[in-house]
Design a protein around this motif. Structure first.
Motif, PDB file in Angstrom:
ATOM      1  N   PRO A 160       0.632  -1.331   0.336  1.00 22.68           N
ATOM      2  CA  PRO A 160       0.082   0.356  -0.152  1.00 22.68           C
ATOM      3  C   PRO A 160       0.892   1.710  -0.181  1.00 22.68           C
ATOM      4  O   PRO A 160       1.706   1.184   0.756  1.00 22.68           O
ATOM      5  N   ARG A 161       0.821   2.301  -0.536  1.00 28.11           N
ATOM      6  CA  ARG A 161       1.012   3.662  -0.277  1.00 28.11           C
ATOM      7  C   ARG A 161       1.182   4.366  -0.482  1.00 28.11           C
ATOM      8  O   ARG A 161      -0.762   4.451  -0.025  1.00 28.11           O
ATOM      9  N   THR A 162       1.698   5.347   0.764  1.00 23.95           N
ATOM     10  CA  THR A 162       1.410   6.051   1.825  1.00 23.95           C
ATOM     11  C   THR A 162       2.045   7.017   1.448  1.00 23.95           C
ATOM     12  O   THR A 162       3.050   7.222   1.245  1.00 23.95           O
ATOM     13  N   ASP A 163       1.541   8.954   0.756  1.00 24.59           N
ATOM     14  CA  ASP A 163       1.805  10.105   0.483  1.00 24.59           C
ATOM     15  C   ASP A 163       1.816  10.829   1.714  1.00 24.59           C
ATOM     16  O   ASP A 163       1.094  11.075   2.188  1.00 24.59           O
ATOM     17  N   PRO A 164       3.487  11.063   2.076  1.00 25.45           N
ATOM     18  CA  PRO A 164       3.546  11.984   3.235  1.00 25.45           C
ATOM     19  C   PRO A 164       3.760  13.771   2.199  1.00 25.45           C
ATOM     20  O   PRO A 164       3.976  14.063   0.926  1.00 25.45           O
ATOM     21  N   ALA A 168      -4.979   8.442   0.400  1.00 20.12           N
ATOM     22  CA  ALA A 168      -3.575   8.082   1.149  1.00 20.12           C
ATOM     23  C   ALA A 168      -2.677   8.848   1.106  1.00 20.12           C
ATOM     24  O   ALA A 168      -1.422   8.549   1.060  1.00 20.12           O
ATOM     25  N   LEU A 200      -0.722  10.385   4.833  1.00 23.83           N
ATOM     26  CA  LEU A 200       0.211  11.032   5.493  1.00 23.83           C
ATOM     27  C   LEU A 200       0.544  12.791   6.081  1.00 23.83           C
ATOM     28  O   LEU A 200       1.177  13.052   5.634  1.00 23.83           O
TER      29      LEU A 200
END
Lengths: 407, 407
Positions: free
Chosen positions: A244-248, A319, A321
């Motif tokens: 899973p991708r999480t974009d800061p 998605a 953070l």
């Protein structure tokens, strides 16, 4: 078991040893969408024996989504259903065989609804116990009508809506309490990621949801086709594209050099008088501080010196953070210039008193009316559930910089 | 222009208003791989007039990569070449037409080497000036021999290596100073991302590098084929899958409840006596603090209470944002249990004095010998360029928690 989850207080600190560190660093801010009560037991996501027991245990519940919108009892309550309800979609046991066998038998023409194991809820009585772990299993399931399951999904949806349950019609209608919001956030993030990544970005072939919804694997063969699949480097080594991708994202309350003003900006699609803190995606090879300085300069022309991280917020649209920071402008860098990046319609400095008053009477969601005390023409700001609000509150009310600058 | 870049001191703070905030929050730690001297002028990445001027300007330089390894003068110096050197690969002007026209004319059978505009370097004399921005443009180019450019690439590589330049043979041979390391990190991250994502994860079709290397677009048509491409939702709305991926990762120095010990772990593939701080990927719908608590519990069984963010480090292998934190174990949560996640071979508590001594004599890269003062059997730790080292240094030498806990 892991550290105790947050109580249903989104802004309360974690408890036990507050006194030691909070004197120096301030209390921890647990933002909305964080604070899930579940133990994720991530290391059991590949254990098909565990997943089989979890699927069928009497304490197990499922939260359902249609087109990424959750099934609700009411706008403040997620509906949960037992295994028997979802059996027509899920089948007897999708975890019957080990994952390696499922990958070897892959057939891209068979639609499988996305099913995600979210974790074990430690609260309910009579939980599942597996090795040293116990809790009531919680799953999320995509019931959007598709392929050969279209009729079964429609039947399920009809049955649910006849029981006064309904799917959310958009995120601004949701008023979930924090622990339910955290469950929803994890499920929505993962369902969206699975929906957005049905193909392998490395080789272009369709992929299979594995690790109980937390991975997408590019199988080496596909029984739906006679022709072999292309070779793919994602099969031979661990590749981040499978996870899973999480974009800061950085979001920052910027104070003036002397600490008496705050920089806010607005987009032209927002309601009149509505402003927020500046924000933007962190780019490759940037520290958080560098991303804050770059984004503020691009969007407003203001040059930032010191940057301090305040708190973080998971944001499931889709998605992110959100990494919340407080920054301080350089003494000769306060001039606003919107000429770099045309993203904002306006950016300007506000007196602390005006921000403080707006936090008191002018906060709301983007689609909502301001509160009863709001006077037309006054500054409007994001609601308490947004980290932007918490950052501003920390600066003007929380004494984040108390004793250091004059606020 | 944006805030001044870091000088070549990876551990120095940003300067101007240190005195105001550092008394309360400590100095900013700029970790290795951050601190790029370039102004990214991100908003000019879609401006083909600017990119055309940038490509051809006399001050422009290119850094070259083969299989993600940079061209070097020596292990501490990136080689740079002018446009004339790369013209056989790049062509007269890949930015001749606006991006929309390039997307409309897409032909997946034509190989285009990945070319990335990294930014403007403010330092050199006689820079390019465009609107209010000026600097010497810096590009990164993938010269790996491929497709119809195989011969041209091989010729270019032969010519370069005959001039005593060579491509790095691996990351552990690189000893770049911080500002060059930051340039390298941004280029490597973006080249890797482009290489890893030649297909659209949403629809499975091949994609085109756009935004000067910072986006991959799924074109609506492909002149290489008669058959139409599938429809793709990534074309109608902004989708994160089109933009570079950066994976937020937590890494943490965990101190005991009374502050007199530090928790370290090791993987079985590491050299004997080599330990580091625990680390792991942040998952969907987690705050940084929650990810720290989960990872520490999964890997070591230790339960963490308070968590404070220390600093962040971009890590281009392949695409991480390391979020460094200091955590403190709960008084009744210090027992080590490796039975959850089998990721670590060992995790245990070390006295502060042992960690302090290891930072003095026992640090090195994973493939290197320990320093001259190291005695066989003593604790070994990561080098100064790793955020793990900085976290440990902050706890045992930097007084990160001074006055709060007894260290």
């Amino acid at each position: 078991m892991p550290p105790a989850a947050q109580p249903d207080l989104p802004l309360s600190p974690h408890g036990e040893i507050d006194s030691m560190l909070s004197r120096k660093f301030g209390k921890e801010v647990a933002n909305y969408f964080s604070g899930s009560p579940l133990n994720r037991v991530a290391f059991l996501r590949t254990d098909h024996t565990f997943l089989t027991q979890a699927l069928h245990h009497p304490s197990t519940t499922f939260i359902l989504f249609k087109d990424l919108n959750p099934l609700l009892k009411d706008p403040a309550t997620l509906a949960t259903v037992p295994y028997s309800t979802v059996k027509p979609l899920v089948g007897e046991n999708p975890y019957l065989t080990p994952e390696a066998e499922q990958i070897a038998a892959y057939n891209s023409s068979t639609y499988i609804p996305t099913l995600i194991f979210l974790g074990l809820d430690p609260a309910p009585p009579s939980p599942l116990t597996y090795k040293s772990h116990s809790g009531a299993p919680v799953f999320a399931l995509d019931v959007t009508p598709r392929a050969h399951l279209t009729d079964a999904s429609n039947n399920l949806i009809s049955s649910l809506t006849s029981q006064s349950l309904s799917f959310s019609t958009g995120r601004h209608n949701l008023t979930l309490p924090p622990s339910a919001a955290a469950l929803y956030a994890s499920a929505r993030h993962l369902l969206d990621w699975n929906t957005r990544n049905p193909f392998c970005a490395q080789c272009g072939s369709p992929t299979l949801s594995t690790n109980a919804g937390w991975k997408r694997t590019c199988p080496p063969s596909d029984t739906a086709f006679q022709t072999p699949r292309p070779s793919c480097v994602s099969r031979g080594a661990i590749s981040n594209i499978c996870f899973p991708r999480t974009d800061p994202t950085v979001i920052m309350a910027v104070i003036s050099a002397s600490g008496d003003k705050i920089l806010l900006g607005r987009q032209n699609r927002w309601p009149a008088h509505w402003y927020s803190t500046l924000a933007g995606f962190l780019e490759p090879a940037e520290s958080v501080e560098e991303a804050v300085r770059r984004e503020v300069w691009e969007e407003s022309g203001v040059r930032v010196g010191r940057v301090v991280v305040h708190s973080t917020q998971p944001w499931p649209y889709p998605a992110n953070l959100m990494i919340g920071a407080v920054g301080q402008a350089l003494p000769d860098g306060e001039a606003v210039d919107l000429g770099n990046d045309p993203e904002l319609e306006d950016a300007r400095w506000f007196e602390l008193a005006e921000v403080r008053e707006a936090l008191r009477v002018g906060t709301s969601g983007l689609g909502e009316e301001a509160g009863p005390g709001y006077k037309e023409g006054g500054l409007r700001l994001p609601p308490r559930t947004a980290i932007a609000h918490q950052l501003l509150d920390a600066v003007v009310n929380g004494g984040f910089l108390a004793g250091v600058v004059k606020i």
